[in-house]
Design a protein around this motif. Structure first.
Motif, PDB file in Angstrom:
ATOM      1  N   GLU A  90     -11.725  10.666  32.418  1.00 13.00           N
ATOM      2  CA  GLU A  90     -10.725   9.657  32.784  1.00 13.00           C
ATOM      3  C   GLU A  90     -10.246   8.878  31.568  1.00 13.00           C
ATOM      4  O   GLU A  90      -9.045   8.562  31.445  1.00 13.00           O
ATOM      5  N   MET A  91     -11.151   8.572  30.643  1.00  9.59           N
ATOM      6  CA  MET A  91     -10.752   7.887  29.415  1.00  9.59           C
ATOM      7  C   MET A  91      -9.839   8.775  28.578  1.00  9.59           C
ATOM      8  O   MET A  91      -8.827   8.322  28.032  1.00  9.59           O
ATOM      9  N   GLY A 139     -11.808   8.091  23.571  1.00 10.74           N
ATOM     10  CA  GLY A 139     -11.198   7.667  24.819  1.00 10.74           C
ATOM     11  C   GLY A 139      -9.696   7.504  24.801  1.00 10.74           C
ATOM     12  O   GLY A 139      -8.946   8.476  24.792  1.00 10.74           O
ATOM     13  N   THR A 140      -9.239   6.260  24.768  1.00 12.55           N
ATOM     14  CA  THR A 140      -7.824   5.968  24.957  1.00 12.55           C
ATOM     15  C   THR A 140      -6.992   6.105  23.684  1.00 12.55           C
ATOM     16  O   THR A 140      -5.803   5.819  23.700  1.00 12.55           O
ATOM     17  N   GLY A 141      -7.602   6.550  22.583  1.00 11.83           N
ATOM     18  CA  GLY A 141      -6.824   6.947  21.416  1.00 11.83           C
ATOM     19  C   GLY A 141      -6.545   5.894  20.372  1.00 11.83           C
ATOM     20  O   GLY A 141      -5.878   6.194  19.375  1.00 11.83           O
ATOM     21  N   ASP A 142      -7.037   4.672  20.535  1.00 15.40           N
ATOM     22  CA  ASP A 142      -6.695   3.597  19.603  1.00 15.40           C
ATOM     23  C   ASP A 142      -6.998   3.955  18.151  1.00 15.40           C
ATOM     24  O   ASP A 142      -6.178   3.710  17.259  1.00 15.40           O
ATOM     25  N   GLU A 199      -2.097  10.328  28.068  1.00 17.80           N
ATOM     26  CA  GLU A 199      -0.875   9.698  28.606  1.00 17.80           C
ATOM     27  C   GLU A 199      -0.273   8.722  27.594  1.00 17.80           C
ATOM     28  O   GLU A 199       0.947   8.689  27.393  1.00 17.80           O
ATOM     29  N   ARG A 200      -1.125   7.948  26.940  1.00 15.63           N
ATOM     30  CA  ARG A 200      -0.635   7.004  25.928  1.00 15.63           C
ATOM     31  C   ARG A 200       0.003   7.745  24.759  1.00 15.63           C
ATOM     32  O   ARG A 200       1.029   7.301  24.210  1.00 15.63           O
ATOM     33  N   ARG A 243       3.962   7.492  23.439  1.00 17.21           N
ATOM     34  CA  ARG A 243       4.295   7.094  22.064  1.00 17.21           C
ATOM     35  C   ARG A 243       4.880   8.230  21.240  1.00 17.21           C
ATOM     36  O   ARG A 243       5.222   8.041  20.074  1.00 17.21           O
ATOM     37  N   GLY A 244       4.979   9.412  21.814  1.00 18.57           N
ATOM     38  CA  GLY A 244       5.500  10.558  21.084  1.00 18.57           C
ATOM     39  C   GLY A 244       4.562  11.030  19.986  1.00 18.57           C
ATOM     40  O   GLY A 244       5.004  11.588  18.976  1.00 18.57           O
TER      41      GLY A 244
END
Length: 243
Positions: free
Chosen positions: A92-93, A69-72, A99-100, A104-105
């Motif tokens: 969507e996740m 999902g959001t890459g953590d 985008e995150r 953060r590059g």
């Protein structure tokens, strides 16, 4: 008769679960990381750091981070030089994660929409498979574990971070009260969505306990399985090897 599976405290037709879970994560994607901080008091960051230390990602390794999902988890593993594919059934996740990463590059990650029960990858594609706080939302957990085993190389390792049932006396009762009463209210206040967070808490209660889930990992073909409880089992790191 049609097969039924758990959806929180409900039992529903198995064919409905993926869609209903997908709707929940579409609803919460934008506020997912903020809610993780609010619900855990930021402790999810420490749990994820500990999880990645156990995975020991190495430069050049191919790792599949399922339900990423959001890459953590992926961001942490990529920092060690691993080649990470971030997969999730919910676009969507993934969009939030992309985008995150841009903010953060962080580049070099592969983002791919995948169903954990029917991965598109060939046998023996990855050196490690990780899944954090995602497997309890899969319709058929045994199928997802079998797919994890299939896409790993021989010598590959499986790591799963998931909520479980704490065995600390007193803490269990306090946590049950907090999670059932306060977490849905946090979801309403922060994410504008009380029902989705009520489901997420209920899904934890319906998930197999630590010994039962370890047995499922072994049944999928993994060897040298291990369970590492955190906070008495509130959270647990499960691992196994394809040998």
């Amino acid at each position: 008769m049609s097969e039924t599976v758990s959806f929180g405290y409900q039992d529903i037709d198995a064919a409905e679960k993926a869609g209903r879970v997908g709707e929940i994560f579409s609803n919460v994607a934008a506020k997912y990381d903020i809610m993780n901080d609010a619900m855990s008091g930021g402790m999810h960051r420490l749990w994820k750091d500990r999880f990645v230390r156990r995975v020991k990602p190495q430069p050049g390794e191919a790792i599949l981070d399922m339900a990423g999902g959001t890459g953590d988890i992926a961001f942490r593993m990529a920092a060690h030089g691993a080649s990470v594919t971030v997969s999730d059934i919910n676009q969507e996740m993934l969009d939030v994660g992309i985008e995150r990463a841009l903010e953060r590059g962080i580049d070099g990650l592969v983002w791919s929409r995948q169903n954990a029960e029917e991965l598109s990858y060939s046998r023996g594609t990855f050196d490690a498979y990780t899944i954090a706080f995602g497997i309890r939302n899969v319709t058929h957990i045994a199928k997802a574990l079998a797919e994890a085993h299939r896409v790993l190389n021989y010598g590959g390792r499986f790591y799963c971070l998931e909520f479980s049932t704490t065995e600390w006396p007193g803490f269990k009762e306090a946590y049950d009260l907090y999670s059932h009463k306060l977490v849905p209210q946090l979801g309403k206040a922060i994410a504008g969505d009380e029902d989705s967070y009520r489901y997420l808490i209920e899904s934890i209660r319906r998930f197999p306990d630590m010994p039962s889930f370890e047995a499922m990992i072994r049944e999928a073909g993994f060897e040298n399985t291990r369970v590492e409880p955190i906070m008495g089992g509130l959270v647990a790191i499960h691992s196994g090897w394809k040998v």
